[in-house]
Design a protein around this motif. Structure first.
Motif, PDB file in Angstrom:
ATOM      1  N   LEU A 140       0.319  -8.186 -11.846  1.00  0.00           N
ATOM      2  CA  LEU A 140       1.125  -7.788 -10.696  1.00  0.00           C
ATOM      3  C   LEU A 140       0.788  -6.373 -10.244  1.00  0.00           C
ATOM      4  CD1 LEU A 140       3.349  -8.291  -8.645  1.00  0.00           C
ATOM      5  CD2 LEU A 140       5.026  -7.633 -10.388  1.00  0.00           C
ATOM      6  N   ASN A 141       0.566  -5.484 -11.188  1.00  0.00           N
ATOM      7  CA  ASN A 141       0.257  -4.106 -10.830  1.00  0.00           C
ATOM      8  C   ASN A 141      -1.018  -4.019  -9.997  1.00  0.00           C
ATOM      9  OD1 ASN A 141       2.496  -3.313 -12.268  1.00  0.00           O
ATOM     10  ND2 ASN A 141       1.354  -2.738 -14.098  1.00  0.00           N
ATOM     11  N   ASP A 142      -2.056  -4.748 -10.402  1.00  0.00           N
ATOM     12  CA  ASP A 142      -3.304  -4.692  -9.648  1.00  0.00           C
ATOM     13  C   ASP A 142      -3.153  -5.343  -8.275  1.00  0.00           C
ATOM     14  OD1 ASP A 142      -6.240  -3.933  -9.873  1.00  0.00           O
ATOM     15  OD2 ASP A 142      -6.397  -6.031  -9.235  1.00  0.00           O
ATOM     16  N   LEU A 143      -2.419  -6.443  -8.218  1.00  0.00           N
ATOM     17  CA  LEU A 143      -2.181  -7.090  -6.931  1.00  0.00           C
ATOM     18  C   LEU A 143      -1.464  -6.143  -5.966  1.00  0.00           C
ATOM     19  CD1 LEU A 143      -1.058 -10.608  -8.203  1.00  0.00           C
ATOM     20  CD2 LEU A 143      -3.067 -10.184  -6.767  1.00  0.00           C
ATOM     21  N   LEU A 144      -0.495  -5.399  -6.471  1.00  0.00           N
ATOM     22  CA  LEU A 144       0.239  -4.472  -5.612  1.00  0.00           C
ATOM     23  C   LEU A 144      -0.655  -3.331  -5.130  1.00  0.00           C
ATOM     24  CD1 LEU A 144       3.644  -4.290  -7.515  1.00  0.00           C
ATOM     25  CD2 LEU A 144       3.187  -5.445  -5.339  1.00  0.00           C
ATOM     26  N   MET A 145      -1.530  -2.843  -6.003  1.00  0.00           N
ATOM     27  CA  MET A 145      -2.443  -1.776  -5.573  1.00  0.00           C
ATOM     28  C   MET A 145      -3.416  -2.277  -4.517  1.00  0.00           C
ATOM     29  SD  MET A 145      -3.282   0.662  -8.845  1.00  0.00           S
ATOM     30  CE  MET A 145      -3.789  -0.622  -9.976  1.00  0.00           C
ATOM     31  N   GLN A 146      -3.941  -3.499  -4.698  1.00  0.00           N
ATOM     32  CA  GLN A 146      -4.865  -4.059  -3.713  1.00  0.00           C
ATOM     33  C   GLN A 146      -4.136  -4.353  -2.407  1.00  0.00           C
ATOM     34  OE1 GLN A 146      -8.095  -4.250  -4.065  1.00  0.00           O
ATOM     35  NE2 GLN A 146      -8.058  -3.554  -6.196  1.00  0.00           N
ATOM     36  N   ARG A 147      -2.895  -4.791  -2.506  1.00  0.00           N
ATOM     37  CA  ARG A 147      -2.096  -5.066  -1.304  1.00  0.00           C
ATOM     38  C   ARG A 147      -1.857  -3.773  -0.520  1.00  0.00           C
ATOM     39  NH1 ARG A 147       3.151  -5.823   0.739  1.00  0.00           N
ATOM     40  NH2 ARG A 147       3.453  -7.890   1.691  1.00  0.00           N
ATOM     41  N   GLN A 148      -1.549  -2.698  -1.254  1.00  0.00           N
ATOM     42  CA  GLN A 148      -1.318  -1.427  -0.597  1.00  0.00           C
ATOM     43  C   GLN A 148      -2.588  -0.900   0.059  1.00  0.00           C
ATOM     44  OE1 GLN A 148      -2.231   1.900  -1.594  1.00  0.00           O
ATOM     45  NE2 GLN A 148      -0.618   3.167  -0.714  1.00  0.00           N
ATOM     46  N   LYS A 149      -3.739  -1.150  -0.590  1.00  0.00           N
ATOM     47  CA  LYS A 149      -5.024  -0.722  -0.026  1.00  0.00           C
ATOM     48  C   LYS A 149      -5.277  -1.444   1.298  1.00  0.00           C
ATOM     49  CE  LYS A 149      -9.360   0.868  -0.031  1.00  0.00           C
ATOM     50  NZ  LYS A 149     -10.037   0.041   0.948  1.00  0.00           N
ATOM     51  N   LEU A 150      -5.010  -2.752   1.360  1.00  0.00           N
ATOM     52  CA  LEU A 150      -5.207  -3.493   2.605  1.00  0.00           C
ATOM     53  C   LEU A 150      -4.247  -3.010   3.697  1.00  0.00           C
ATOM     54  CD1 LEU A 150      -5.671  -7.175   1.340  1.00  0.00           C
ATOM     55  CD2 LEU A 150      -7.425  -5.664   2.267  1.00  0.00           C
ATOM     56  N   ARG A 151      -3.053  -2.616   3.292  1.00  0.00           N
ATOM     57  CA  ARG A 151      -2.025  -2.229   4.265  1.00  0.00           C
ATOM     58  C   ARG A 151      -2.250  -0.830   4.815  1.00  0.00           C
ATOM     59  NH1 ARG A 151       3.302  -0.144   3.560  1.00  0.00           N
ATOM     60  NH2 ARG A 151       2.973  -0.190   1.308  1.00  0.00           N
ATOM     61  N   THR A 152      -2.696   0.094   3.960  1.00  0.00           N
ATOM     62  CA  THR A 152      -2.777   1.497   4.365  1.00  0.00           C
ATOM     63  C   THR A 152      -4.198   2.037   4.434  1.00  0.00           C
ATOM     64  OG1 THR A 152      -2.646   2.384   2.110  1.00  0.00           O
ATOM     65  CG2 THR A 152      -0.562   1.883   3.220  1.00  0.00           C
ATOM     66  N   GLY A 153      -5.150   1.313   3.829  1.00  0.00           N
ATOM     67  CA  GLY A 153      -6.525   1.781   3.818  1.00  0.00           C
ATOM     68  C   GLY A 153      -6.857   2.717   2.684  1.00  0.00           C
ATOM     69  N   ARG A 154      -5.919   2.905   1.770  1.00  0.00           N
ATOM     70  CA  ARG A 154      -6.211   3.785   0.630  1.00  0.00           C
ATOM     71  C   ARG A 154      -5.456   3.297  -0.603  1.00  0.00           C
ATOM     72  NH1 ARG A 154      -2.300   6.216   3.675  1.00  0.00           N
ATOM     73  NH2 ARG A 154      -0.447   6.957   2.561  1.00  0.00           N
ATOM     74  N   TYR A 155      -5.999   3.686  -1.759  1.00  0.00           N
ATOM     75  CA  TYR A 155      -5.324   3.415  -3.023  1.00  0.00           C
ATOM     76  C   TYR A 155      -4.373   4.561  -3.336  1.00  0.00           C
ATOM     77  CZ  TYR A 155      -8.734  -0.239  -4.196  1.00  0.00           C
ATOM     78  OH  TYR A 155      -9.505  -1.369  -4.214  1.00  0.00           O
ATOM     79  N   SER A 156      -3.230   4.220  -3.916  1.00  0.00           N
ATOM     80  CA  SER A 156      -2.310   5.261  -4.374  1.00  0.00           C
ATOM     81  C   SER A 156      -2.514   5.565  -5.850  1.00  0.00           C
ATOM     82  CB  SER A 156      -0.854   4.829  -4.133  1.00  0.00           C
ATOM     83  OG  SER A 156      -0.586   4.801  -2.760  1.00  0.00           O
ATOM     84  N   GLY A 157      -3.393   4.786  -6.518  1.00  0.00           N
ATOM     85  CA  GLY A 157      -3.638   5.016  -7.932  1.00  0.00           C
ATOM     86  C   GLY A 157      -2.705   4.210  -8.796  1.00  0.00           C
ATOM     87  N   PRO A 158      -2.976   4.147 -10.099  1.00  0.00           N
ATOM     88  CA  PRO A 158      -2.193   3.301 -10.987  1.00  0.00           C
ATOM     89  C   PRO A 158      -0.732   3.700 -11.127  1.00  0.00           C
ATOM     90  CG  PRO A 158      -3.720   4.695 -12.225  1.00  0.00           C
ATOM     91  CD  PRO A 158      -4.089   4.815 -10.784  1.00  0.00           C
ATOM     92  N   ASP A 159      -0.415   4.978 -10.833  1.00  0.00           N
ATOM     93  CA  ASP A 159       0.984   5.410 -10.945  1.00  0.00           C
ATOM     94  C   ASP A 159       1.831   4.939  -9.764  1.00  0.00           C
ATOM     95  OD1 ASP A 159       0.421   6.687 -13.294  1.00  0.00           O
ATOM     96  OD2 ASP A 159       0.026   8.624 -12.347  1.00  0.00           O
ATOM     97  N   TYR A 160       1.175   4.292  -8.780  1.00  0.00           N
ATOM     98  CA  TYR A 160       1.900   3.790  -7.618  1.00  0.00           C
ATOM     99  C   TYR A 160       2.865   2.680  -8.018  1.00  0.00           C
ATOM    100  CZ  TYR A 160       2.650   1.087  -3.325  1.00  0.00           C
ATOM    101  OH  TYR A 160       3.196   0.391  -2.286  1.00  0.00           O
ATOM    102  N   VAL A 161       2.497   1.932  -9.061  1.00  0.00           N
ATOM    103  CA  VAL A 161       3.337   0.827  -9.495  1.00  0.00           C
ATOM    104  C   VAL A 161       3.874   1.129 -10.888  1.00  0.00           C
ATOM    105  CG1 VAL A 161       2.204  -0.916  -8.114  1.00  0.00           C
ATOM    106  CG2 VAL A 161       1.297  -0.393 -10.371  1.00  0.00           C
ATOM    107  N   THR A 162       4.980   0.494 -11.235  1.00  0.00           N
ATOM    108  CA  THR A 162       5.576   0.729 -12.542  1.00  0.00           C
ATOM    109  C   THR A 162       4.719   0.118 -13.628  1.00  0.00           C
ATOM    110  OG1 THR A 162       6.882  -1.283 -12.331  1.00  0.00           O
ATOM    111  CG2 THR A 162       7.916   0.760 -11.620  1.00  0.00           C
TER     112      THR A 162
END
Length: 317
Positions: free
Chosen positions: A293-315
């Motif tokens: 789930l954590n990786d899916l959320l990071m990839q989803r955020q990348k598609l939405r915003t164009g950037r990664y927030s890093g692993p601390d973005y998700v719990t």
């Protein structure tokens, strides 16, 4: 819900000899061909729009899981909150399919989830080894159901299966099935890493379906070899062929070792190309995973915003 053996195969489990004859009469598995097909399907690429859909679909199929001796009510409540709102910054992110816990935590999960459309799944039957007397296993199931579990994930007796005592395994699954009253669905875990051969995985798949499984599941996540594209492909072929013969649809749940968005997309391709789009819903396909789930959320955020927030973005679970 499968509550009885489908009529076209009604006599298959009438005796140990007829069940053995049926299971050993299933077509043998070509390991090289199976692994080659799984690998080939894993090379399929998807475009950005399709990837966004696949990510949301995969999130909606996750059984968010904690099965540790150190589990606490607080940890389960935290996991339930994450299941309900995987990305607190984006309300469009779908909920997960379920929260999976031990029976003694099922009531905590039920209270935390309330009436939301996230299921409470509970492992049972002396998970993960399954080494207990039948009455103990059934008490485990009754406890989880009474606590509000919507789904039971049981483990088969691998020792009995490997010894060729197929009818004993069948009857145990049927006994657990009988405890899954009302709306409760049954997932049957084979622990494919302990079954040694693909032929055994095919036989276990048919045995579980004949006994009334609503889902067949690869693994507990507690051994060295868990879900693989090849063993999942084999189980997808089994549910496809079972529906063709009986009209009864059974779900599939690969569990353990699926950690990245790339992995999840490969499995969704396997589902679509093998069983078909009818299985591409959380009602018929699940991922037994939490770190996924954590990786899916990071990839989803990348598609939405164009950037990664890093692993601390998700719990971190």
């Amino acid at each position: 819900m499968s509550t009885s053996t489908p009529s076209p195969l009604a006599g298959v489990a009438s005796s140990d000899s007829t069940l053995r004859r049926f299971l050993h009469g299933l077509p043998g598995v070509d390991p090289v061909g199976l692994e080659a097909r799984a690998a080939a399907l894993g090379t399929r690429s998807i475009k950005t729009t399709a990837k966004a859909h696949a990510i949301d679909l995969a999130i909606s199929m996750i059984d968010l899981t904690t099965l540790e001796g150190a589990d606490t009510p607080g940890k389960v409540r935290s996991l339930a909150a994450k299941a309900l709102r995987p990305d607190p910054s984006d309300r469009s992110a779908p909920m997960t399919a379920a929260v999976c816990v031990y029976p003694d935590m099922a009531a905590t999960a039920r209270a935390a989830l309330g009436d939301a459309d996230v299921k409470v799944a509970s492992v049972a039957t002396a998970f993960p080894a399954g080494r207990a007397a039948l009455d103990v296993k059934l008490a485990d199931v009754r406890s989880a159901v009474a606590a509000g579990a919507d789904e039971i994930d049981m483990v088969i007796d691998r020792g009995a299966f490997l010894a060729g005592h197929y009818l004993d395994v069948y009857e145990e699954i049927r006994a657990v099935r009988a405890e899954c009253t009302g709306h409760v669905r049954l997932k049957v875990i084979f622990e494919t890493g302990e079954l040694s051969t693909y032929d055994n995985i095919r036989r276990a798949s048919w045995l579980g379906m004949l006994a009334g499984a609503d889902f067949i599941k690869t693994s507990t996540g507690k051994v060295g070899t868990n879900a693989t594209p090849a063993n999942t492909l084999l189980m997808l072929e089994a549910v496809r062929d079972f529906r063709a013969q009986t009209g009864t649809q059974v779900g599939v749940k690969p569990a353990g070792g699926i950690r990245t968005t790339k992995d999840a997309v490969k499995y969704l391709v396997l589902v679509n190309e093998t069983a078909g789009p009818d299985w591409l819903t959380s009602h018929w396909f699940r991922f037994g995973a939490s770190s996924l789930l954590n990786d899916l959320l990071m990839q989803r955020q990348k598609l939405r915003t164009g950037r990664y927030s890093g692993p601390d973005y998700v719990t971190v679970d």
